[in-house]
Design a protein around this motif. Sequence first.
Motif, PDB file in Angstrom:
ATOM      1  N   LYS A  23       4.672  23.544  17.942  1.00 25.13           N
ATOM      2  CA  LYS A  23       3.321  24.079  18.313  1.00 25.13           C
ATOM      3  C   LYS A  23       2.346  23.120  19.134  1.00 25.13           C
ATOM      4  N   ASP A  24       2.249  21.703  18.786  1.00 21.67           N
ATOM      5  CA  ASP A  24       1.560  20.746  19.180  1.00 21.67           C
ATOM      6  C   ASP A  24       2.285  20.553  20.700  1.00 21.67           C
ATOM      7  N   LEU A  25       3.554  20.440  20.642  1.00 23.29           N
ATOM      8  CA  LEU A  25       4.282  20.317  21.849  1.00 23.29           C
ATOM      9  C   LEU A  25       3.922  21.310  22.920  1.00 23.29           C
ATOM     10  N   VAL A  26       4.076  22.448  22.606  1.00 20.23           N
ATOM     11  CA  VAL A  26       3.691  23.649  23.436  1.00 20.23           C
ATOM     12  C   VAL A  26       2.109  23.307  23.793  1.00 20.23           C
ATOM     13  N   LYS A  27       1.131  23.063  22.948  1.00 15.33           N
ATOM     14  CA  LYS A  27      -0.188  22.754  23.320  1.00 15.33           C
ATOM     15  C   LYS A  27      -0.178  21.909  24.425  1.00 15.33           C
ATOM     16  N   TYR A  28       0.652  20.841  24.209  1.00 14.98           N
ATOM     17  CA  TYR A  28       0.638  19.531  25.125  1.00 14.98           C
ATOM     18  C   TYR A  28       0.844  19.988  26.572  1.00 14.98           C
ATOM     19  N   PHE A  29       2.122  21.039  26.680  1.00 11.00           N
ATOM     20  CA  PHE A  29       2.444  21.374  28.116  1.00 11.00           C
ATOM     21  C   PHE A  29       1.345  22.626  28.539  1.00 11.00           C
ATOM     22  N   GLN A  30       0.727  23.114  27.742  1.00  9.30           N
ATOM     23  CA  GLN A  30      -0.361  24.324  28.363  1.00  9.30           C
ATOM     24  C   GLN A  30      -1.473  23.533  28.581  1.00  9.30           C
ATOM     25  N   TYR A  31      -2.242  22.664  27.803  1.00 11.99           N
ATOM     26  CA  TYR A  31      -3.539  22.106  27.921  1.00 11.99           C
ATOM     27  C   TYR A  31      -3.408  20.487  27.887  1.00 11.99           C
ATOM     28  N   PRO A  32      -2.545  19.906  29.103  1.00 13.67           N
ATOM     29  CA  PRO A  32      -2.520  18.780  28.887  1.00 13.67           C
ATOM     30  C   PRO A  32      -3.800  17.636  29.097  1.00 13.67           C
ATOM     31  N   GLU A  33      -4.324  16.860  28.360  1.00 12.28           N
ATOM     32  CA  GLU A  33      -5.221  15.960  28.623  1.00 12.28           C
ATOM     33  C   GLU A  33      -4.505  14.524  28.694  1.00 12.28           C
ATOM     34  N   ILE A  34      -3.764  14.258  29.804  1.00 11.25           N
ATOM     35  CA  ILE A  34      -2.553  13.354  29.702  1.00 11.25           C
ATOM     36  C   ILE A  34      -3.055  12.022  29.297  1.00 11.25           C
ATOM     37  N   TYR A  35      -4.207  11.604  29.582  1.00  7.57           N
ATOM     38  CA  TYR A  35      -4.514  10.077  29.094  1.00  7.57           C
ATOM     39  C   TYR A  35      -4.993  10.002  27.733  1.00  7.57           C
ATOM     40  N   LYS A  36      -5.197  11.238  27.042  1.00 13.49           N
ATOM     41  CA  LYS A  36      -5.872  11.181  25.712  1.00 13.49           C
ATOM     42  C   LYS A  36      -4.677  11.541  24.674  1.00 13.49           C
ATOM     43  N   ASN A  37      -3.619  12.054  25.103  1.00 13.71           N
ATOM     44  CA  ASN A  37      -2.611  12.539  24.335  1.00 13.71           C
ATOM     45  C   ASN A  37      -1.779  11.712  23.745  1.00 13.71           C
ATOM     46  N   PRO A  38      -1.588  11.792  22.448  1.00 13.67           N
ATOM     47  CA  PRO A  38      -0.751  10.854  21.494  1.00 13.67           C
ATOM     48  C   PRO A  38       0.726  10.790  21.807  1.00 13.67           C
ATOM     49  N   LEU A  39       1.321  12.092  22.353  1.00 14.63           N
ATOM     50  CA  LEU A  39       2.631  12.286  22.808  1.00 14.63           C
ATOM     51  C   LEU A  39       2.894  11.351  24.004  1.00 14.63           C
ATOM     52  N   VAL A  40       1.935  11.189  24.742  1.00 14.79           N
ATOM     53  CA  VAL A  40       2.314  10.450  26.195  1.00 14.79           C
ATOM     54  C   VAL A  40       2.236   9.159  25.813  1.00 14.79           C
ATOM     55  N   SER A  41       1.390   8.617  24.958  1.00 18.93           N
ATOM     56  CA  SER A  41       1.328   7.209  24.036  1.00 18.93           C
ATOM     57  C   SER A  41       2.684   7.059  23.408  1.00 18.93           C
ATOM     58  N   SER A  42       3.241   7.645  22.844  1.00 15.99           N
ATOM     59  CA  SER A  42       4.466   7.566  22.138  1.00 15.99           C
ATOM     60  C   SER A  42       5.417   7.373  23.250  1.00 15.99           C
ATOM     61  N   VAL A  43       5.602   8.298  24.361  1.00 14.75           N
ATOM     62  CA  VAL A  43       6.630   7.756  25.517  1.00 14.75           C
ATOM     63  C   VAL A  43       6.696   6.586  26.048  1.00 14.75           C
TER      64      VAL A  43
END
Length: 146
Positions: A53-73
């Motif tokens: 669900k968090d992953l789908v949210k990321y792709f739907q509403y990306p606040e790219i520079y604030k997202n922990p997913l991007v930091s992980s990558v």
Amino acid sequence: MFEKLFLLVKSHAGKAVMENPEIPEKYREAVINEASSSIIEVLKGQMESGKLKDLVKYFQYPEIYKNPLVSSVVNKFAIKLNKFYGMEPDSALKTANALMKPVMIELIKQTKNEQNKEFALSTFLSKINGNRADLSGLVHDIMLAI
């Protein structure tokens, strides 16, 4: 699909990788491959830990520079640059940020592009999951719920 992800990363690799004097020319393709695999590993880890669900949210509403997913990558890729290519940690993190943030933005755009069926979010996530399950129904339901 994985080849397309590699090409997406490669198309953004300019200054960060291809023109980076800290990365020997003979390793540049391998570094791009490491960047691609870092994305796959983090996304797959999200799914395996029950955070679809968090992953789908990321792709739907990306606040790219604030997202922990991007930091992980970014961090996963920086660690690989340090460990396998001998880059200093600060330089590796700078390189990872310069490459991965624009790639993740473009990846989001690609998953939203109706003509690009291979990067459709449900298809993309199903392939990362090893095609063990068709996630299209689940992804669709999550998208409706958020």
